[in-house]
Design a protein around this motif. Structure first.
Motif, PDB file in Angstrom:
ATOM      1  N   GLY A 103       9.036   8.341  11.523  1.00  0.00           N
ATOM      2  CA  GLY A 103       8.814   9.695  11.022  1.00  0.00           C
ATOM      3  C   GLY A 103       7.657   9.753  10.043  1.00  0.00           C
ATOM      4  N   ASN A 104       7.471   8.678   9.284  1.00  0.00           N
ATOM      5  CA  ASN A 104       6.351   8.634   8.340  1.00  0.00           C
ATOM      6  C   ASN A 104       5.023   8.515   9.078  1.00  0.00           C
ATOM      7  N   VAL A 105       4.999   7.698  10.141  1.00  0.00           N
ATOM      8  CA  VAL A 105       3.782   7.594  10.955  1.00  0.00           C
ATOM      9  C   VAL A 105       3.440   8.973  11.510  1.00  0.00           C
ATOM     10  N   ARG A 154       6.515 -12.735  13.364  1.00  0.00           N
ATOM     11  CA  ARG A 154       5.413 -12.283  14.222  1.00  0.00           C
ATOM     12  C   ARG A 154       5.577 -10.878  14.797  1.00  0.00           C
ATOM     13  N   ARG A 155       6.611 -10.161  14.443  1.00  0.00           N
ATOM     14  CA  ARG A 155       6.730  -8.779  14.892  1.00  0.00           C
ATOM     15  C   ARG A 155       5.820  -7.891  14.052  1.00  0.00           C
ATOM     16  N   VAL A 156       5.365  -6.813  14.659  1.00  0.00           N
ATOM     17  CA  VAL A 156       4.577  -5.847  13.890  1.00  0.00           C
ATOM     18  C   VAL A 156       5.486  -5.274  12.809  1.00  0.00           C
ATOM     19  N   PHE A 157       5.006  -5.328  11.592  1.00  0.00           N
ATOM     20  CA  PHE A 157       5.801  -4.924  10.440  1.00  0.00           C
ATOM     21  C   PHE A 157       5.322  -3.598   9.853  1.00  0.00           C
ATOM     22  N   LEU A 159      -3.717   4.006   3.924  1.00  0.00           N
ATOM     23  CA  LEU A 159      -2.339   3.751   3.500  1.00  0.00           C
ATOM     24  C   LEU A 159      -1.660   2.880   4.534  1.00  0.00           C
ATOM     25  N   GLY A 160      -0.522   2.342   4.185  1.00  0.00           N
ATOM     26  CA  GLY A 160       0.269   1.533   5.095  1.00  0.00           C
ATOM     27  C   GLY A 160       1.630   2.174   5.312  1.00  0.00           C
ATOM     28  N   VAL A 161       2.127   2.069   6.556  1.00  0.00           N
ATOM     29  CA  VAL A 161       3.429   2.645   6.893  1.00  0.00           C
ATOM     30  C   VAL A 161       4.235   1.605   7.655  1.00  0.00           C
ATOM     31  N   ARG A 162       5.453   1.351   7.206  1.00  0.00           N
ATOM     32  CA  ARG A 162       6.323   0.415   7.929  1.00  0.00           C
ATOM     33  C   ARG A 162       6.716   0.984   9.284  1.00  0.00           C
TER      34      ARG A 162
END
Length: 113
Positions: free
Chosen positions: A78-80, A100-103, A70-73
């Motif tokens: 809190g989701n991570v 270029r920021r981690v999204f 899955l992917g988490v912004r």
């Protein structure tokens, strides 16, 4: 949402006659890709998200898949933390193409064989 569920798959959590959470997924050749997990605001922190994810783990295992991704912004730490508590690990960080920021972070859980 109905068309999306028919195209991929998913689950809806109910309490009585009321839908209180859902998730959608795509079955990939080597893993289940979970997306769009949501729980009604008034029902958060009551185990619904955990139950949905446990259901997804069982669904993946029943189809012979040994991994859920899955992917988490990153704006939702809190989701991570939620997924880490379920045993997920961060396997990649993805950057926004313009700034270029981690999204978002890609996470995975390896299921028992």
């Amino acid at each position: 949402m109905r068309e999306d569920l028919a195209a991929g798959g998913g689950a809806i959590a109910w309490q009585g006659d009321a839908p209180v959470g859902c998730l959608r997924f795509d079955v990939e050749p080597d893993h289940l890709h979970v997306r769009r997990v949501a729980v009604a605001p008034a029902r958060r922190r009551s185990g619904i998200g955990t139950a949905l994810m446990q259901w997804a783990h069982g669904y993946a295992a029943s189809r012979g898949l040994r991994e859920v991704r899955l992917g988490v912004r990153v704006q939702l730490p809190g989701n991570v933390a939620f997924y880490k508590k379920l045993g997920y690990e961060v396997v990649a960080s993805h950057r926004h193409p313009r700034n270029r920021r981690v999204f978002w972070r890609e996470m995975r859980l390896r299921l028992p064989a």
